[in-house]
Motif scaffolding. Structure first.
Motif, PDB file in Angstrom:
ATOM      1  N   HIS A  81       0.815  -1.220   0.000  1.00 47.34           N
ATOM      2  CA  HIS A  81       0.000   0.000   0.000  1.00 47.34           C
ATOM      3  C   HIS A  81       0.849   1.271   0.000  1.00 47.34           C
ATOM      4  CE1 HIS A  81       0.743   0.832   4.340  1.00 47.34           C
ATOM      5  NE2 HIS A  81       0.897  -0.471   4.398  1.00 47.34           N
ATOM      6  N   ASP A  92       6.854   1.945   5.565  1.00 48.86           N
ATOM      7  CA  ASP A  92       5.652   1.132   5.789  1.00 48.86           C
ATOM      8  C   ASP A  92       4.758   1.187   4.551  1.00 48.86           C
ATOM      9  OD1 ASP A  92       3.141   0.167   6.512  1.00 48.86           O
ATOM     10  OD2 ASP A  92       3.060   1.244   8.409  1.00 48.86           O
ATOM     11  N   GLY A  93       4.592   0.057   3.895  1.00 49.56           N
ATOM     12  CA  GLY A  93       3.700  -0.013   2.742  1.00 49.56           C
ATOM     13  C   GLY A  93       4.380   0.356   1.443  1.00 49.56           C
ATOM     14  N   GLU A 126      -4.924   1.064   3.312  1.00 49.49           N
ATOM     15  CA  GLU A 126      -4.507  -0.018   4.221  1.00 49.49           C
ATOM     16  C   GLU A 126      -4.509   0.470   5.660  1.00 49.49           C
ATOM     17  OE1 GLU A 126      -1.869  -2.546   6.640  1.00 49.49           O
ATOM     18  OE2 GLU A 126      -1.692  -0.418   6.243  1.00 49.49           O
ATOM     19  N   GLU A 127      -4.056   1.723   5.867  1.00 48.35           N
ATOM     20  CA  GLU A 127      -3.810   2.189   7.237  1.00 48.35           C
ATOM     21  C   GLU A 127      -5.083   2.445   8.029  1.00 48.35           C
ATOM     22  OE1 GLU A 127      -1.055   1.988   8.599  1.00 48.35           O
ATOM     23  OE2 GLU A 127       0.546   2.230   7.134  1.00 48.35           O
ATOM     24  N   HIS A 189       7.240  -6.144   3.574  1.00 46.38           N
ATOM     25  CA  HIS A 189       6.855  -5.083   4.512  1.00 46.38           C
ATOM     26  C   HIS A 189       7.974  -4.904   5.523  1.00 46.38           C
ATOM     27  CE1 HIS A 189       4.188  -2.731   7.136  1.00 46.38           C
ATOM     28  NE2 HIS A 189       3.389  -2.642   6.099  1.00 46.38           N
ATOM     29  N   HIS A 356      -1.768  -7.292   8.066  1.00 46.38           N
ATOM     30  CA  HIS A 356      -1.371  -6.719   6.777  1.00 46.38           C
ATOM     31  C   HIS A 356      -2.362  -7.170   5.715  1.00 46.38           C
ATOM     32  CE1 HIS A 356       2.468  -5.376   8.345  1.00 46.38           C
ATOM     33  NE2 HIS A 356       2.618  -6.547   8.911  1.00 46.38           N
TER      34      HIS A 356
HETATM   35 ZN    ZN Z   1       1.776  -1.252   6.243  1.00 48.29          ZN
END
Ligand code: ZN
Length: 407
Positions: A81, A92-93, A126-127, A189, A356
């Protein structure tokens, strides 16, 4: 071998990190914000420049498909993401999506032949920071939430996902969901914990993700004046609650590989000179063993019972949510271990503690994940960092795993 180009990859990572970069070198790129729209445009342009077919579905998930030699074979899905937490990190992502992009570029450059189609994916939201819940794009894709339900979700200002998608130009034509059987899903990730760094290793092949239970307890006591009430007559809800909080912490000592957290606590009436009459608090207990999660939930209740007996208070306990552990597919884990060995990367197997997109993908295909280290285990903040040599080791393992899965 599928060797990625570390310099090109780093340039790309910096370009994407500039879109929503904060003053402290973090990333602020909430779903369908101006920065998220710009990074989507960057991705679509980059996908078109590697000559893959781009498809956007009705909730804004972006796919880029590179055909294989067998047009009828089920595809391998790779991605993560591009949205971030508020004032979050750059890794992150985003790192997972860019590993997938670099894989497509490396395959193009080295004319890597693969039988199965390979599809890059960027999952919407996603978050869960702007729109709830988290894992919205992948959850809708696998049918956990209906498309109508997802489009109707609102942010804090009352803007719906549908309105945000339409004004951004990312409400695509493609139906959201698998349009054919999917062979496998692979996601890289950041670990978001300290294990890889502690062991000086670059990559983890993830066995699966913890199961968990969320509990909410309310303790009822009696409020009274803090001065004239003698100690022996008190029924103090907070005194009982703190005993339970300590007990929940100690539960983790009884088992290997269990984490327990009390993250919310409210005290009523909340006055300096009044004995607390009511305390509500939560517990989050996790383990890879579902039977242990069930046992932990029971032990939380035993702690409540004992503490309330001591203090003369009453309690109620509600389980808000329980989710079983996720085990990733053996086929993907094996391919990833072989890829790490072939790439000469120091790796280990481990279980992940957080959810995830790959968790949801296990419902429709063989899914698996790779982790790369998080310096000091820090995440969801601007200090999130991964050493570049670990990123390169992870990206090479990712590309080689993708090649193996796509044969
Ligand atoms: Zn993530």
């Amino acid at each position: 071998m599928t060797g990625i180009d570390p310099d090109r990859f780093r340039d790309t990572f910096e370009t994407y990190s500039d879109i929503g970069r904060t003053d402290n070198d973090g990333l602020h790129r909430l779903t369908l914000s101006e920065a998220d729209i710009r990074v989507r445009e960057q991705l679509v342009g980059d996908l078109e420049s590697v000559g893959v077919d781009v498809r956007i579905d009705e909730i804004g998930n972006i796919f880029g498909r590179r055909e294989g030699t067998d047009p009828d074979a089920a595809p391998v899905l790779i991605g993560s993401h591009l949205d971030s937490q508020p004032y979050g990190g750059r890794f992150d992502g985003q790192l997972g999506v860019l590993c997938a992009l670099e894989t497509l570029r490396a395959f193009d450059e080295h004319d890597v032949e693969h039988r199965r189609p390979i599809e890059l994916v960027n999952w919407t939201n996603e978050e869960g920071s702007r729109f709830k819940p988290a894992l919205m794009g992948s959850g809708t894709f696998v049918g956990e939430f209906s498309v109508e339900e997802t489009l109707a979700r609102t942010d804090a200002d009352g803007t719906t996902v549908k309105e945000a998608l339409e004004s951004a130009g990312y409400r695509g034509d493609a139906e959201c969901g698998p349009r054919e059987p999917i062979h496998s899903y692979l996601e890289l990730h950041v670990e978001q914990g300290p294990i890889l760094e502690e062991h000086g290793q670059s990559v983890a092949v993830v066995d699966g993700i913890y199961g968990m239970s969320w509990l909410e307890a309310t303790i009822e006591g009696t409020s009274d004046h803090a001065g004239p009430s003698p100690m022996h007559s008190r029924r103090d809800a907070l005194v009982a609650a703190t005993d339970v909080v300590q007990g929940i912490r100690r539960l983790s000592n009884r088992y290997d590989d269990v984490v327990t957290t009390v993250g919310e606590l409210t005290v009523e009436p909340g006055s300096i000179n009044v004995i607390p009459s009511e305390v509500t608090f939560t517990a989050d207990v996790r383990s890879y063993d579902d039977a242990i999660v069930a046992e932990l939930a029971e032990r939380v209740e035993s702690e409540l019972e004992a503490a309330c007996a001591r203090e003369g208070t009453e309690y109620e306990l509600e389980e808000l949510w329980r989710i079983e552990h996720t085990e990733f597919a053996k086929s993907v884990r094996t391919a990833a271990c072989e890829a790490a060995e072939e790439s000469g990367v120091s790796y280990r197997s481990m279980v992940g503690g957080a959810g995830h997109d790959a968790n949801y993908l296990t419902e429709v295909t063989d899914a698996g994940m790779l982790f790369v280290p998080s310096v000091d285990g820090r995440t969801h903040n601007e200090d999130e960092f991964t050493e570049w040599e670990d990123v390169v080791a992870g990206a090479n393992t990712f590309a080689e795993t993708t090649r193996r899965l796509s044969q």
